[in-house]
Scaffold this motif. Sequence first.
Motif: not given
Length: 202
Positions: A178-180, A138-145
């Motif tokens: 994870h707002p993005r 989830l953190a990786a996705l938040e960083a690059s949605a």
Amino acid sequence: MMILRYTGASPYVRKVRIASSVLGLDDKIELSTVNLDDESDRLRGENPLGKVPALIAEDGAVYYDSRVILEYLDHVAGGGRILPRDTAARFAALRLQALCDGILDASLLLVYENRYRPGEMRVQSWIDRQAGKVARGLAALEASAPRLIGTPDVGQITLACMLGYRDLRFDEGWRTTHPRLHAWHDAFAAQVPAFAATKFTG
Ligand SMILES: N[C@@H](CCC(=O)N[C@@H](CS)C(=O)NCC(=O)O)C(=O)O
């Protein structure tokens, strides 16, 4: 007519249903419900793994798992629709799908742990290991949605289904942390009507 062996709550089945809608194939696929806990269900003859989704094609061939089915449906729809032809876009979509499927796999193991394993047999370090995959993913996705433009690809469809499954089986806490991804989820829901139409309501 193709036949989709399915359960209503499965996020992997949801991928197939959204793909089918996006590709305009809904009227070519009949839904057939499965009882995953019933050993006499014919699913185990169709898919030796005993998992949904399984898609029975018009020529009788059975396709599984969801990744293979999405590729097959893209092929049936003419190709290059949810699986981009452009090499860079294709591998980006496949990698996104792999990451989101991996988060789903870890999430499902945690759900099955609670559902099928007696409390005294649980191993906390193993549970933590699965939770770590979810948190890092989830953190990786938040960083690059991913950007949402035009027809969603296999990666974006899987991301939406993964977030939907977190809502269904865990809690909605990922939205504040994870707002993005939250914004991405809402944009996907607005753009792809099949997402709401396939929401499991129990
Ligand atoms: N990698 C598979 C995963 C499918 C899967 O695990 N489906 C679950 C339902 S959400 C299932 O059938 N579980 C029954 C079992 O594992 O016996 C896919 O993408 O289709």
